[in-house]
Every structure is written in C-alpha cells, then in structure tokens.
Write a protein that holds these residues in place. Structure first.
Motif, PDB file in Angstrom:
ATOM      1  N   TRP A   1       0.841  -1.198   0.000  1.00 31.58           N
ATOM      2  CA  TRP A   1       0.000   0.000   0.000  1.00 31.58           C
ATOM      3  C   TRP A   1       0.872   1.241   0.000  1.00 31.58           C
ATOM      4  N   ASN A   2       0.470   2.232  -0.792  1.00 33.77           N
ATOM      5  CA  ASN A   2       1.097   3.556  -0.762  1.00 33.77           C
ATOM      6  C   ASN A   2       0.225   4.478   0.081  1.00 33.77           C
ATOM      7  N   PRO A   3       0.667   4.895   1.257  1.00 34.11           N
ATOM      8  CA  PRO A   3      -0.164   5.770   2.087  1.00 34.11           C
ATOM      9  C   PRO A   3      -0.411   7.133   1.462  1.00 34.11           C
ATOM     10  N   SER A   4       0.483   7.573   0.594  1.00 35.96           N
ATOM     11  CA  SER A   4       0.319   8.845  -0.105  1.00 35.96           C
ATOM     12  C   SER A   4       0.913   8.703  -1.496  1.00 35.96           C
ATOM     13  N   THR A   5       0.534   9.619  -2.383  1.00 38.34           N
ATOM     14  CA  THR A   5       0.996   9.539  -3.766  1.00 38.34           C
ATOM     15  C   THR A   5       2.438  10.002  -3.888  1.00 38.34           C
ATOM     16  N   LYS A   6       3.226   9.194  -4.568  1.00 39.94           N
ATOM     17  CA  LYS A   6       4.597   9.536  -4.922  1.00 39.94           C
ATOM     18  C   LYS A   6       4.748   9.313  -6.427  1.00 39.94           C
ATOM     19  N   PRO A   7       5.787   9.875  -7.043  1.00 36.60           N
ATOM     20  CA  PRO A   7       5.945   9.702  -8.489  1.00 36.60           C
ATOM     21  C   PRO A   7       5.933   8.231  -8.901  1.00 36.60           C
ATOM     22  N   GLY A   8       5.033   7.892  -9.819  1.00 36.46           N
ATOM     23  CA  GLY A   8       4.931   6.525 -10.296  1.00 36.46           C
ATOM     24  C   GLY A   8       4.241   5.580  -9.338  1.00 36.46           C
ATOM     25  N   ARG A   9       3.852   6.083  -8.170  1.00 37.20           N
ATOM     26  CA  ARG A   9       3.252   5.234  -7.136  1.00 37.20           C
ATOM     27  C   ARG A   9       2.045   5.965  -6.534  1.00 37.20           C
ATOM     28  N   PRO A  10       0.885   5.896  -7.199  1.00 36.87           N
ATOM     29  CA  PRO A  10      -0.295   6.586  -6.670  1.00 36.87           C
ATOM     30  C   PRO A  10      -0.736   6.002  -5.331  1.00 36.87           C
ATOM     31  N   GLU A  11      -1.415   6.816  -4.544  1.00 34.72           N
ATOM     32  CA  GLU A  11      -1.955   6.342  -3.273  1.00 34.72           C
ATOM     33  C   GLU A  11      -2.869   5.139  -3.514  1.00 34.72           C
ATOM     34  N   GLY A  12      -2.727   4.125  -2.667  1.00 31.49           N
ATOM     35  CA  GLY A  12      -3.554   2.924  -2.796  1.00 31.49           C
ATOM     36  C   GLY A  12      -2.706   1.680  -2.910  1.00 31.49           C
ATOM     37  N   GLY A  13      -3.310   0.623  -3.420  1.00 26.79           N
ATOM     38  CA  GLY A  13      -2.643  -0.665  -3.510  1.00 26.79           C
ATOM     39  C   GLY A  13      -1.353  -0.599  -4.299  1.00 26.79           C
ATOM     40  N   GLU A  14      -0.361  -1.362  -3.846  1.00 28.73           N
ATOM     41  CA  GLU A  14       0.929  -1.379  -4.520  1.00 28.73           C
ATOM     42  C   GLU A  14       1.458  -2.805  -4.602  1.00 28.73           C
ATOM     43  N   VAL A  15       2.239  -3.050  -5.628  1.00 26.06           N
ATOM     44  CA  VAL A  15       2.914  -4.331  -5.838  1.00 26.06           C
ATOM     45  C   VAL A  15       4.377  -4.130  -5.480  1.00 26.06           C
ATOM     46  N   GLN A  16       4.818  -4.804  -4.444  1.00 26.49           N
ATOM     47  CA  GLN A  16       6.199  -4.648  -3.975  1.00 26.49           C
ATOM     48  C   GLN A  16       6.980  -5.943  -4.182  1.00 26.49           C
ATOM     49  N   ALA A  17       8.176  -5.796  -4.714  1.00 22.28           N
ATOM     50  CA  ALA A  17       9.170  -6.866  -4.864  1.00 22.28           C
ATOM     51  C   ALA A  17       8.846  -7.872  -5.957  1.00 22.28           C
ATOM     52  N   ALA A  18       7.772  -7.682  -6.725  1.00 20.90           N
ATOM     53  CA  ALA A  18       7.508  -8.588  -7.849  1.00 20.90           C
ATOM     54  C   ALA A  18       8.438  -8.288  -9.020  1.00 20.90           C
ATOM     55  N   ARG A  19       8.602  -6.991  -9.368  1.00 27.86           N
ATOM     56  CA  ARG A  19       9.535  -6.647 -10.449  1.00 27.86           C
ATOM     57  C   ARG A  19      10.956  -7.067 -10.074  1.00 27.86           C
ATOM     58  N   LEU A  20      11.270  -6.961  -8.797  1.00 30.42           N
ATOM     59  CA  LEU A  20      12.599  -7.329  -8.319  1.00 30.42           C
ATOM     60  C   LEU A  20      12.859  -8.820  -8.520  1.00 30.42           C
ATOM     61  N   VAL A  21      11.940  -9.669  -8.080  1.00 30.07           N
ATOM     62  CA  VAL A  21      12.162 -11.113  -8.205  1.00 30.07           C
ATOM     63  C   VAL A  21      12.141 -11.532  -9.674  1.00 30.07           C
ATOM     64  N   TYR A  22      11.335 -10.864 -10.486  1.00 31.76           N
ATOM     65  CA  TYR A  22      11.359 -11.128 -11.924  1.00 31.76           C
ATOM     66  C   TYR A  22      12.756 -10.858 -12.489  1.00 31.76           C
ATOM     67  N   ALA A  23      13.367  -9.751 -12.085  1.00 34.41           N
ATOM     68  CA  ALA A  23      14.729  -9.447 -12.531  1.00 34.41           C
ATOM     69  C   ALA A  23      15.708 -10.518 -12.053  1.00 34.41           C
ATOM     70  N   LEU A  24      15.509 -11.001 -10.830  1.00 36.51           N
ATOM     71  CA  LEU A  24      16.363 -12.064 -10.302  1.00 36.51           C
ATOM     72  C   LEU A  24      16.203 -13.348 -11.120  1.00 36.51           C
ATOM     73  N   LEU A  25      14.961 -13.703 -11.454  1.00 37.69           N
ATOM     74  CA  LEU A  25      14.722 -14.923 -12.212  1.00 37.69           C
ATOM     75  C   LEU A  25      15.292 -14.812 -13.620  1.00 37.69           C
ATOM     76  N   LYS A  26      15.187 -13.640 -14.232  1.00 39.58           N
ATOM     77  CA  LYS A  26      15.790 -13.453 -15.547  1.00 39.58           C
ATOM     78  C   LYS A  26      17.300 -13.633 -15.467  1.00 39.58           C
ATOM     79  N   GLN A  27      17.914 -13.117 -14.424  1.00 35.26           N
ATOM     80  CA  GLN A  27      19.360 -13.229 -14.258  1.00 35.26           C
ATOM     81  C   GLN A  27      19.774 -14.680 -14.034  1.00 35.26           C
ATOM     82  N   ARG A  28      18.996 -15.415 -13.215  1.00 36.30           N
ATOM     83  CA  ARG A  28      19.390 -16.770 -12.848  1.00 36.30           C
ATOM     84  C   ARG A  28      19.083 -17.808 -13.920  1.00 36.30           C
TER      85      ARG A  28
END
Length: 463
Positions: free
Chosen positions: A431-458
């Motif tokens: 969840w984003n408690p407030s709006t930040k650039p590229g991350r509007p207030e509300g539900g958020e996806v955390q660490a999925a893009r990160l693990v995808y990058a890890l899987l591509k590397q591995r």
C-alpha cells in the motif's frame, strides 16, 4: 504494447526536456528564443519535480521542461518522471534529452498514469508517450501490466474479492497463459492435510481454499511462489480495533504480488517450471472461529500453539510452504503482508526480506536499486527462535512479546522449509499511504519486479 505508448518514432509529439538545477543553463540555451524568453519571464527556477510548459508562436505547447534531482542528490528518485501524467495536458509527448535512465522513466510514466476506476466513472488518461529509442516496449508494457494487475486486486474491496474472488483472479491469469490450476476448498482442506488453512478460514461464510497454479516444462528449474491471500482480516477473536481494520482489504497483497510475478514470468516465457500457491481465506468471526490457546496440527506435522488469532497469515503460509517444500524446488519465494513490526522498522516503502542464501541476498540488494523496487535485508537471528517456544506444543506461532516481530515471524516460517535449495520471505505492506511519483496512493505491488529481474538473471530471458 501498453495503450499509452506510441510505437512510431516519427509520430508528432511534444518534446519533454529533462533538466536539473545544474544543467538548466545548458538546456535553456538549446531552447528556441521564444521558449527561453518565456522561461525567463516566468522566473522559472529549476527544482526537482517542477515543470514548465513552453509556448509556441501560435499559443500551443512547443515543449515541456521537467526537473530531475541533481546528480549529487542524497536520494535521487528515478521514478520522478512518473509525475508527468498527472501534470501534462492531453497530448502525445516524447522524451527529448537529459534522462539518466530512460527505461525506468518510461515505466514510471506508465505507472504514474494508473487509476482505479472500478466504482466510478472512468477518467480517460489523455497523455501518450512515444516509445523512446532503446526501450523494449514489450518488456516495459509487461512490467506496467503486472503492476496494474496487482494494484487492481489490492484496491478491490472484499465484497467483490473474497477468497473465491482471489481464486477467480488466479484462474483467469492461468487461462490467459495456458497454465494448469486447481483448488482445494472448504472441508477438503482437512482431508488433504491443510489443517491450518482450514482453521483460519472456517469462520467465514466463504470457504477457505488453497489455489495451485502450475506452468512450464517439468524439466526446467522449479520456482514456487507463495502469496498470502487473506481477503480480509478482522483479527479473529483477537479482534482488531477500528483503526487497524480499515485497510484490511489489502491483507491479500501477498497474493497480488505473487500473481503479478506469475504474469511476468509466464508472459516472458522464462524457462522455469513455475508453481504459484495461494492460501485464500477470510479471517472472520463466528462460532467456529479458532481461538487463542488452541493447538493446531500443521501439514508438516508440527503442533502449533495459537497465542493471537490476529497472526493468521503465518499459519496459512506455513501449510502452503510445507506443500511447496515437498518437491524440493530450486527456489521458494513468499510474499505476505505479515507484520506491523516490519513497518515500524522500515516504513511502508521498504519491505524487509529474509533469506539464508548469501548470493541471492546480494543479488536482490543490487537488483532492487537497478529496477527501483526497494527492499532491505533483515537477519534470521537464530537466538530469537527461542521466543517461539511453547510449553504444550512444538512451537508457538508468535513470540507474545513486543520485540523483533518481523524476525520471529520469518523464523516461524523457516521451520516449514527444509528441502528447497533457496528460500526468500518478503514482509510487504502492499500500500502507498500517499501519492509519490509513479506510485499513486492505494494498492501497490512490492518486490515482484525485483524477483522477476532475479529470475531473468538466474534462468535466462527466454525459453
């Protein structure tokens, strides 16, 4: 291709010039005399996040100036261009110059345009972006679509996304990618030996379930993703106060991250055998609620003493992790909105992760910066394991004290993983408690893009 991207480099578009306070003098010299004079007349002072619309001779927009962080900024934000969709008038734009990372800027633009309009009249996003040279349009679109999928799930209230709705979302994604899917529902969980998933969800009018998605060649490396799918968490008999219950529709944020990652893996055709396990429950209150003081059997065979029914997520994850571990996969990753202690320690924007694999830990730290999906490693501090001692069962599922809540939760989960070659646990906020650039207030996806990058590397980038 993402609907906001224009895949035609010759398309008419308004240029966006990126500058910093340090480079503004050089950038302004390259503008037309009219634009440069207008900026001077406006007394434009470059500061991160500020923008200026530059007029042409006919009163239209000749270009845009947008200010980034200085190179020596303490915390430069690569997603700062994500503000642009909320600032710019309708039209088609192109990135002209001055960007240190054009791919992250493009992704930020797409993520910053996100709107959750399911329950109100949709507001059309009238800005488009010409795909910048050198940016993989399919990949950046895939990333934006995965985050949108996860955000939509987290933002949807429980009356429209209960445990059955989470199963439907998984089935829809599986159908799109040709994956196999099954679900064990209600009392069948007892027959199939998932007693803790059943115990946590049995008080709800919507039966608990374990959703199981598989995709890919069986001969490929086995990667299993487990996502906590608590559709709503009242706290059970240890009922939450009103203030703590307000956002509990997001307690399935782990399942949203798992499905977002699954979409990335399947859409990119990564050469892995993917399995996604989602224990989907509602932690409700009724005469059949499980109780503080109960002792539950787990799939692994450990007896678990219940000290607080509001610590339900680790119980349903434990049964799912035990199943995942049985086939000794190369990697298990779990996502869970698990502890308030993680937010006290690191805040909402920086999820902790736990692993005993030093190579993966180093890779995650490095990749999190590269893809701007921040995480921070916390320790599996073995001496704290004794905090989970029980006088009447094999283990207590909480420490019962005020200290190291995220660490002890991770230590509890690690008891259920023995055979996997590597295991990573993410304690996310979703969840984003407030709006930040590229991350509007509300539900958020955390660490999925990160693990995808890890899987591509591995495992490589394509089958």
């Amino acid at each position: 291709m993402h609907p906001l991207l224009v895949n035609d480099p010759s398309a008419p578009a308004i240029p966006v010039h990126f500058t910093t306070a340090e480079t503004w003098a050089d950038i302004s010299e390259r503008l037309s005399p009219l634009a440069r004079g207008f900026a001077g007349a406006q007394n434009f002072e470059p500061a991160a996040g500020k923008h200026l619309l530059l007029p042409d001779a006919g009163g239209g927009i000749a270009g845009v100036v947008f200010c980034l962080d200085n190179a020596d900024a303490r915390h430069p934000d690569p997603f700062l261009p994500g503000k642009l969709p909320t600032l710019l008038p309708d039209g088609t734009y192109r990135f002209a110059d001055g960007l240190p990372d054009v791919t992250l800027a493009t992704l930020a633009f797409l993520l910053g345009a996100y709107r959750f309009d399911r329950y109100r009249k949709p507001k059309t996003v009238g800005v488009k972006l010409v795909l910048p040279p050198g940016v993989d349009g399919l990949e950046v679109s895939r990333l934006a679509e995965a985050v949108t999928l996860g955000r939509d799930l987290v933002n949807t209230p429980t009356n429209d996304l209960g445990p059955d709705g989470i199963e439907t979302a998984a089935r829809n994604l599986a159908a799109r990618h040709g994956a196999e899917v099954s679900a064990i529902v209600g009392d069948a969980l007892i027959a199939k030996n998932f007693p803790m998933i059943h115990a946590v969800g049995r008080a709800s009018a919507v039966p608990p379930r374990l959703v199981d998605v598989t995709w890919g060649e069986p001969s490929h490396p086995k990667v299993t993703i487990v996502g906590k799918g608590v559709a709503f968490d009242t706290g059970g008999l240890n009922i939450k106060p009103e203030s703590a219950m307000a956002l509990m529709k997001k307690d399935m944020g782990g399942s949203a991250a798992a499905l977002a990652l699954a979409h990335l893996v399947m859409d990119a055709q990564l050469p892995v055998r993917l399995r996604v396990l989602i224990p989907a429950v509602e932690n409700a209150i009724s005469g059949s609620s499980y109780r503080p003081g109960d002792v539950l059997r787990s799939r692994k065979g450990l007896s678990v003493e219940i000290s607080n029914t509001d610590a339900e997520g680790r119980l349903v994850l434990a049964d799912a992790l035990a199943l995942a571990d049985e086939e000794a996969p190369d990697l298990i990753v779990d996502y869970a909105t698990l502890t308030g202690a993680a937010r006290v320690a690191l805040g909402p924007d920086l999820p902790p992760f736990y692993t005993q694999d030093e190579t993966i830990a180093d890779d995650l730290a490095r990749l999190s910066r590269a893809v701007n999906d921040p995480v921070w490693r916390l320790p599996l501090w073995a001496p704290y394991d004794s905090m989970l001692d029980s006088k009447i069962a094999d283990v207590n599922h909480t420490s019962g004290g005020p200290f190291a809540g995220s660490v002890t939760a991770a230590l509890f989960l690690h008891r259920f993983v023995e055979k996997a070659r590597a295991y990573v646990h993410f304690d996310i906020f979703a969840w984003n408690p407030s709006t930040k650039p590229g991350r509007p207030e509300g539900g958020e996806v955390q660490a999925a893009r990160l693990v995808y990058a890890l899987l591509k590397q591995r495992y490589g980038t394509a089958a």
